[in-house]
Write a protein that holds these residues in place. Structure first.
Motif, PDB file in Angstrom:
ATOM      1  N   ASP A   1      23.528   9.293  59.707  1.00 39.04           N
ATOM      2  CA  ASP A   1      24.860   9.388  59.106  1.00 39.04           C
ATOM      3  C   ASP A   1      25.557  10.631  59.643  1.00 39.04           C
ATOM      4  O   ASP A   1      25.134  11.764  59.355  1.00 39.04           O
ATOM      5  CB  ASP A   1      24.720   9.471  57.573  1.00 39.04           C
ATOM      6  N   PRO A   2      26.647  10.477  60.413  1.00 39.85           N
ATOM      7  CA  PRO A   2      27.331  11.639  60.985  1.00 39.85           C
ATOM      8  C   PRO A   2      27.957  12.547  59.915  1.00 39.85           C
ATOM      9  O   PRO A   2      28.265  13.705  60.173  1.00 39.85           O
ATOM     10  CB  PRO A   2      28.409  11.022  61.888  1.00 39.85           C
ATOM     11  N   CYS A   3      28.163  12.002  58.716  1.00 39.26           N
ATOM     12  CA  CYS A   3      28.755  12.804  57.636  1.00 39.26           C
ATOM     13  C   CYS A   3      27.722  13.610  56.864  1.00 39.26           C
ATOM     14  O   CYS A   3      28.077  14.384  55.966  1.00 39.26           O
ATOM     15  CB  CYS A   3      29.529  11.891  56.673  1.00 39.26           C
ATOM     16  N   TRP A   4      26.461  13.415  57.191  1.00 40.18           N
ATOM     17  CA  TRP A   4      25.408  14.152  56.492  1.00 40.18           C
ATOM     18  C   TRP A   4      25.572  15.656  56.748  1.00 40.18           C
ATOM     19  O   TRP A   4      25.652  16.094  57.887  1.00 40.18           O
ATOM     20  CB  TRP A   4      24.040  13.674  56.966  1.00 40.18           C
ATOM     21  N   ASN A   5      25.658  16.418  55.696  1.00 41.91           N
ATOM     22  CA  ASN A   5      25.815  17.884  55.779  1.00 41.91           C
ATOM     23  C   ASN A   5      27.139  18.315  56.430  1.00 41.91           C
ATOM     24  O   ASN A   5      27.275  19.447  56.867  1.00 41.91           O
ATOM     25  CB  ASN A   5      24.654  18.534  56.549  1.00 41.91           C
ATOM     26  N   PHE A   6      28.110  17.407  56.507  1.00 38.45           N
ATOM     27  CA  PHE A   6      29.433  17.764  57.042  1.00 38.45           C
ATOM     28  C   PHE A   6      30.327  18.108  55.855  1.00 38.45           C
ATOM     29  O   PHE A   6      30.620  17.253  55.021  1.00 38.45           O
ATOM     30  CB  PHE A   6      30.015  16.605  57.864  1.00 38.45           C
ATOM     31  N   HIS A   7      30.758  19.352  55.787  1.00 34.12           N
ATOM     32  CA  HIS A   7      31.463  19.828  54.594  1.00 34.12           C
ATOM     33  C   HIS A   7      32.973  19.635  54.712  1.00 34.12           C
ATOM     34  O   HIS A   7      33.573  19.946  55.732  1.00 34.12           O
ATOM     35  CB  HIS A   7      31.162  21.320  54.378  1.00 34.12           C
ATOM     36  N   CYS A   8      33.589  19.140  53.635  1.00 28.46           N
ATOM     37  CA  CYS A   8      35.046  19.025  53.542  1.00 28.46           C
ATOM     38  C   CYS A   8      35.514  19.792  52.309  1.00 28.46           C
ATOM     39  O   CYS A   8      34.805  19.849  51.305  1.00 28.46           O
ATOM     40  CB  CYS A   8      35.479  17.561  53.397  1.00 28.46           C
ATOM     41  N   LYS A   9      36.716  20.371  52.385  1.00 20.80           N
ATOM     42  CA  LYS A   9      37.211  21.129  51.232  1.00 20.80           C
ATOM     43  C   LYS A   9      37.602  20.170  50.108  1.00 20.80           C
ATOM     44  O   LYS A   9      37.695  18.945  50.310  1.00 20.80           O
ATOM     45  CB  LYS A   9      38.393  22.011  51.637  1.00 20.80           C
ATOM     46  N   ARG A  10      37.839  20.732  48.926  1.00 25.95           N
ATOM     47  CA  ARG A  10      38.149  19.913  47.757  1.00 25.95           C
ATOM     48  C   ARG A  10      39.357  19.031  48.017  1.00 25.95           C
ATOM     49  O   ARG A  10      40.349  19.459  48.602  1.00 25.95           O
ATOM     50  CB  ARG A  10      38.452  20.812  46.550  1.00 25.95           C
ATOM     51  N   GLY A  11      39.243  17.782  47.604  1.00 22.39           N
ATOM     52  CA  GLY A  11      40.335  16.827  47.811  1.00 22.39           C
ATOM     53  C   GLY A  11      40.176  15.995  49.061  1.00 22.39           C
ATOM     54  O   GLY A  11      40.944  15.063  49.291  1.00 22.39           O
ATOM     55  N   LYS A  12      39.155  16.347  49.882  1.00 24.05           N
ATOM     56  CA  LYS A  12      38.926  15.592  51.112  1.00 24.05           C
ATOM     57  C   LYS A  12      37.494  15.053  51.143  1.00 24.05           C
ATOM     58  O   LYS A  12      36.602  15.608  50.511  1.00 24.05           O
ATOM     59  CB  LYS A  12      39.185  16.471  52.339  1.00 24.05           C
ATOM     60  N   VAL A  13      37.308  13.980  51.888  1.00 20.56           N
ATOM     61  CA  VAL A  13      35.975  13.393  52.058  1.00 20.56           C
ATOM     62  C   VAL A  13      35.738  13.165  53.549  1.00 20.56           C
ATOM     63  O   VAL A  13      36.682  13.074  54.338  1.00 20.56           O
ATOM     64  CB  VAL A  13      35.839  12.054  51.294  1.00 20.56           C
ATOM     65  N   CYS A  14      34.477  13.079  53.906  1.00 19.98           N
ATOM     66  CA  CYS A  14      34.125  12.873  55.323  1.00 19.98           C
ATOM     67  C   CYS A  14      34.272  11.396  55.697  1.00 19.98           C
ATOM     68  O   CYS A  14      33.907  10.500  54.934  1.00 19.98           O
ATOM     69  CB  CYS A  14      32.703  13.357  55.561  1.00 19.98           C
ATOM     70  N   HIS A  15      34.796  11.192  56.893  1.00 20.86           N
ATOM     71  CA  HIS A  15      34.944   9.828  57.423  1.00 20.86           C
ATOM     72  C   HIS A  15      34.588   9.859  58.909  1.00 20.86           C
ATOM     73  O   HIS A  15      35.072  10.702  59.657  1.00 20.86           O
ATOM     74  CB  HIS A  15      36.385   9.344  57.223  1.00 20.86           C
ATOM     75  N   ALA A  16      33.726   8.948  59.330  1.00 20.50           N
ATOM     76  CA  ALA A  16      33.334   8.883  60.750  1.00 20.50           C
ATOM     77  C   ALA A  16      34.285   7.946  61.507  1.00 20.50           C
ATOM     78  O   ALA A  16      34.570   6.835  61.040  1.00 20.50           O
ATOM     79  CB  ALA A  16      31.899   8.391  60.870  1.00 20.50           C
TER      80      ALA A  16
END
Length: 225
Positions: A1-16
């Motif tokens: 999962d490329p989003c594993w341990n990928f941090h986004c600030k509050r209000g955002k989510v990771c998307h590959a």
């Protein structure tokens, strides 16, 4: 999962993306997990959000607009009428706040007697002296006159709790200055119960530079050191 341990600030989510590269995109407020009533929050737009996920997702979608810049978490709980704070009430506020901080520390100390972890050893040693003092005013809803009398009589018991709360808040970064964002967690949780806390923090900033220094914080609570 490329989003594993990928941090986004509050209000955002990771998307590959199609190439498998992770990016941060705005959280869809409608896709936030369901919340209980007690998890609702009030925004600075005086609108009740189901939770912080919905609030910050909405803020992200408004990024770049005036409305987006002005939208913040105001306080925990559904929006309600917050009465204005009178001069008399703001004068009384430090009495209750000092007593509350002292009792919070004592609660932490009592919890640590069974399972350590909340307070450090140094903090426990400081609170132990307050806890064991038989002249200590026990927790309760006391009249302002009694709180003032106890502060004048047992001043030394209140110095450490006031210092402790400052350093608990002074984390991002720890520079002996409290910013609006560092004050926000304490303020947001107390506004529904203590409607004077916003005005209290504003008046603590004596030089109006948008920072509350340790000296200003102590002055607000009547602490001389």
């Amino acid at each position: 999962d490329p989003c594993w341990n990928f941090h986004c600030k509050r209000g955002k989510v990771c998307h590959a993306d199609k190439q498998g590269k992770p990016h941060c995109i705005c959280q869809d407020p409608a896709a936030c997990p369901p919340t209980k009533d007690y998890e609702h929050v009030c925004g600075t737009d005086n609108k009740t959000y189901d939770g912080t996920c919905q609030l910050f997702g909405t803020k992200c979608q408004l990024e770049g607009t005036k409305m987006g810049r002005q939208l913040h978490l105001d306080y925990m709980g559904s929006c309600k009428y917050i009465p204005p704070c009178t001069d008399y009430e703001v004068d009384q506020f430090p009495l209750r706040m000092r007593d509350w901080l002292k009792n919070i520390l004592i609660q932490y100390y009592e919890r640590d007697l069974n399972t350590s972890g909340i307070l450090t050893e140094k903090q426990r040693n400081k609170v132990k002296k307050i806890y064991q003092n038989d002249k200590r005013l026990v927790a309760g809803d006391h009249p302002a006159e009694l709180l003032l009398h106890d502060f004048e009589k047992n001043y030394h018991m209140y110095v450490y709790p006031v210092h402790w709360q400052f350093h608990q808040l002074d984390q991002h970064p720890a520079d002996r200055l409290l910013t609006h964002s560092e004050l926000a967690p304490l303020r947001a949780s107390l506004v529904p119960m203590e409607h004077c806390i916003t005005r209290f923090f504003q008046e603590c900033d004596g030089d109006q530079d948008k920072f509350i220094a340790l000296k200003e914080w102590c002055h607000c609570f009547g602490i001389k050191e």
